[in-house]
Design a protein around this motif. Structure first.
Motif, mmCIF file in Angstrom:
data_model
loop_
_atom_site.group_PDB
_atom_site.id
_atom_site.type_symbol
_atom_site.label_atom_id
_atom_site.label_comp_id
_atom_site.label_asym_id
_atom_site.label_seq_id
_atom_site.Cartn_x
_atom_site.Cartn_y
_atom_site.Cartn_z
ATOM 1 N N PHE A 26 0.844 -1.194 0.000
ATOM 2 C CA PHE A 26 0.000 0.000 0.000
ATOM 3 C C PHE A 26 0.880 1.244 0.000
ATOM 4 N N GLU A 27 0.265 2.367 -0.247
ATOM 5 C CA GLU A 27 0.969 3.649 -0.213
ATOM 6 C C GLU A 27 0.060 4.685 0.426
ATOM 7 N N ALA A 28 0.595 5.460 1.355
ATOM 8 C CA ALA A 28 -0.180 6.487 2.050
ATOM 9 C C ALA A 28 0.630 7.768 2.140
ATOM 10 N N GLU A 29 -0.034 8.870 1.917
ATOM 11 C CA GLU A 29 0.614 10.180 1.980
ATOM 12 C C GLU A 29 0.832 10.613 3.433
ATOM 13 N N PRO A 30 1.749 11.556 3.667
ATOM 14 C CA PRO A 30 1.909 12.110 5.023
ATOM 15 C C PRO A 30 0.587 12.672 5.543
ATOM 16 N N GLY A 31 0.287 12.428 6.806
ATOM 17 C CA GLY A 31 -0.949 12.912 7.390
ATOM 18 C C GLY A 31 -2.153 12.043 7.071
ATOM 19 N N SER A 32 -1.918 10.833 6.574
ATOM 20 C CA SER A 32 -3.024 9.921 6.266
ATOM 21 C C SER A 32 -3.533 9.230 7.525
ATOM 22 N N LEU A 33 -4.775 8.782 7.471
ATOM 23 C CA LEU A 33 -5.334 7.881 8.469
ATOM 24 C C LEU A 33 -5.328 6.497 7.838
ATOM 25 N N ILE A 34 -4.453 5.624 8.344
ATOM 26 C CA ILE A 34 -4.278 4.282 7.808
ATOM 27 C C ILE A 34 -4.954 3.304 8.754
ATOM 28 N N ALA A 35 -5.905 2.537 8.247
ATOM 29 C CA ALA A 35 -6.637 1.577 9.063
ATOM 30 C C ALA A 35 -6.202 0.162 8.705
ATOM 31 N N ILE A 36 -5.606 -0.543 9.667
ATOM 32 C CA ILE A 36 -5.253 -1.948 9.471
ATOM 33 C C ILE A 36 -6.452 -2.772 9.905
ATOM 34 N N GLU A 37 -7.158 -3.306 8.926
ATOM 35 C CA GLU A 37 -8.433 -3.974 9.162
ATOM 36 C C GLU A 37 -8.288 -5.480 8.995
ATOM 37 N N GLY A 38 -8.950 -6.218 9.878
ATOM 38 C CA GLY A 38 -8.933 -7.665 9.746
ATOM 39 C C GLY A 38 -9.474 -8.320 10.994
ATOM 40 N N PRO A 39 -9.787 -9.598 10.910
ATOM 41 C CA PRO A 39 -10.287 -10.318 12.084
ATOM 42 C C PRO A 39 -9.193 -10.505 13.120
ATOM 43 N N SER A 40 -9.590 -10.728 14.354
ATOM 44 C CA SER A 40 -8.633 -10.977 15.419
ATOM 45 C C SER A 40 -7.789 -12.196 15.068
ATOM 46 N N GLY A 41 -6.487 -12.106 15.303
ATOM 47 C CA GLY A 41 -5.596 -13.208 14.994
ATOM 48 C C GLY A 41 -5.070 -13.221 13.577
ATOM 49 N N ALA A 217 -12.808 -0.826 9.241
ATOM 50 C CA ALA A 217 -12.234 0.480 8.928
ATOM 51 C C ALA A 217 -13.327 1.514 8.660
ATOM 52 N N PRO A 218 -13.052 2.766 8.990
ATOM 53 C CA PRO A 218 -14.017 3.834 8.703
ATOM 54 C C PRO A 218 -13.906 4.283 7.248
ATOM 55 N N GLU A 219 -14.804 5.129 6.840
ATOM 56 C CA GLU A 219 -14.730 5.702 5.499
ATOM 57 C C GLU A 219 -13.568 6.691 5.435
ATOM 58 N N ASN A 220 -13.104 6.913 4.227
ATOM 59 C CA ASN A 220 -12.059 7.908 3.970
ATOM 60 C C ASN A 220 -10.749 7.594 4.692
ATOM 61 N N ALA A 221 -10.437 6.311 4.813
ATOM 62 C CA ALA A 221 -9.148 5.900 5.378
ATOM 63 C C ALA A 221 -8.413 5.077 4.331
ATOM 64 N N VAL A 222 -7.091 5.024 4.455
ATOM 65 C CA VAL A 222 -6.300 4.108 3.635
ATOM 66 C C VAL A 222 -6.425 2.736 4.293
ATOM 67 N N VAL A 223 -7.120 1.814 3.640
ATOM 68 C CA VAL A 223 -7.427 0.518 4.255
ATOM 69 C C VAL A 223 -6.370 -0.514 3.882
ATOM 70 N N VAL A 224 -5.760 -1.105 4.897
ATOM 71 C CA VAL A 224 -4.782 -2.177 4.718
ATOM 72 C C VAL A 224 -5.361 -3.403 5.406
ATOM 73 N N THR A 225 -5.502 -4.501 4.668
ATOM 74 C CA THR A 225 -6.220 -5.650 5.181
ATOM 75 C C THR A 225 -5.296 -6.823 5.461
ATOM 76 N N THR A 226 -5.501 -7.477 6.593
ATOM 77 C CA THR A 226 -4.786 -8.701 6.922
ATOM 78 C C THR A 226 -5.780 -9.860 6.906
ATOM 79 N N GLY A 227 -5.284 -11.049 6.619
ATOM 80 C CA GLY A 227 -6.190 -12.200 6.504
ATOM 81 C C GLY A 227 -6.575 -12.378 5.050
ATOM 82 N N LYS A 228 -6.173 -13.493 4.418
ATOM 83 C CA LYS A 228 -6.336 -13.674 2.981
ATOM 84 C C LYS A 228 -7.791 -13.601 2.529
ATOM 85 N N GLU A 229 -8.689 -14.277 3.255
ATOM 86 C CA GLU A 229 -10.090 -14.295 2.835
ATOM 87 C C GLU A 229 -10.676 -12.895 2.840
ATOM 88 N N LYS A 230 -10.325 -12.111 3.883
ATOM 89 C CA LYS A 230 -10.815 -10.733 3.966
ATOM 90 C C LYS A 230 -10.221 -9.887 2.848
#
Length: 240
Positions: A26-41, A217-230
């Motif tokens: 992923f790529e995010a600009e300075p001052g971004s809100l980056i959300a690491i989204e995924g299920p627990s574990g 993750a909320p709207e208007n965030a740079v979404v980074v996802t963990t977990g292959k299925e997700k």
């Protein structure tokens, strides 16, 4: 304080039980809100710790500002602050709010400030520490007067939102260019989640890059996802 841009290419971390996460790009600009989204574990916290220079990745590479990972982990740690990470940046239940703030301010003065700052008269250093604490509390939205015993309130007597705000304030004392927050929306009501995201978005809008672990993750965030299925599901919707 200006934030840092964050870029990752094929980032992965493998442990004794296999991959915690892999192929994160992923790529995010300075001052971004980056959300690491995924299920627990799914490796969310591990990814947060890698991006903040606390864990060494097994595969891929990343840049945090002008610092490269994994080669410059110490430099990345110097530009980042962590909040609400179990075993790494967590609150001591028996200590009061004031004790946490005083301890963190002392550590910042001893290890984070420049030699020139350390040589200033004691009165100037005390005034600077007070200003830094007041600013951090205001930015984190923690009202001392609203606490049961003010800053003499023990952490174990804080509501979850208050404890989260305190943890964020402590991280902000170091004036980081990037703020990492774990378990942002854990055990919070919908209203409280909205409050937290509004807070983190305001911090990002003030210039500090924010990386926050969450289940959704909320709207208007740079979404980074963990977990292959997700990750596959999000890729199909065009979000990743």
């Amino acid at each position: 304080m200006s934030g840092v841009g964050v870029t990752a290419r094929g980032l992965g971390l493998k442990g004794p039980r296999g991959w915690a996460f892999r192929d994160v790009t992923f790529e995010a600009e300075p001052g971004s809100l980056i959300a690491i989204e995924g299920p627990s574990g799914s490796g969310r916290t591990c990814l947060l710790l890698v991006l903040t220079g606390r864990m060494k990745p097994t595969a891929g590479e990343a840049e945090v500002g002008e610092c490269r990972l994994p080669k410059q982990m110490a430099a990345v740690r110097r530009v980042g602050g962590l909040a609400h990470v179990a075993g790494v940046a967590e609150l001591e239940p028996a200590l009061t709010v004031a004790e946490h703030l005083h301890e963190r301010a002392l550590l910042q003065r001893r290890f984070g400030d420049s030699l020139r700052a350390l040589l200033r008269p004691r009165g100037e250093r005390a005034a600077e520490a007070k200003l830094r604490i007041d600013t951090a509390l205001a930015t984190a939205g923690l009202d001392r007067d609203a606490l049961p015993k003010g800053t003499r309130t023990a952490v174990r007597d804080l509501e979850r939102m208050e404890a989260l705000r305190l943890s964020i304030a402590l991280a902000l004392l170091g004036r980081p260019r990037m703020l990492g927050v774990d378990d942002t929306d854990l055990k919070l009501s919908d209203t409280e989640r909205d409050e937290v995201w509004a807070l983190l978005r305001s911090i990002a809008e003030s210039g500090t890059t924010v990386v926050a672990v969450c289940s959704e993750a909320p709207e208007n965030a740079v979404v980074v996802t963990t977990g292959k299925e997700k990750a596959d599901a999000i890729a199909e919707t065009g979000r990743a």
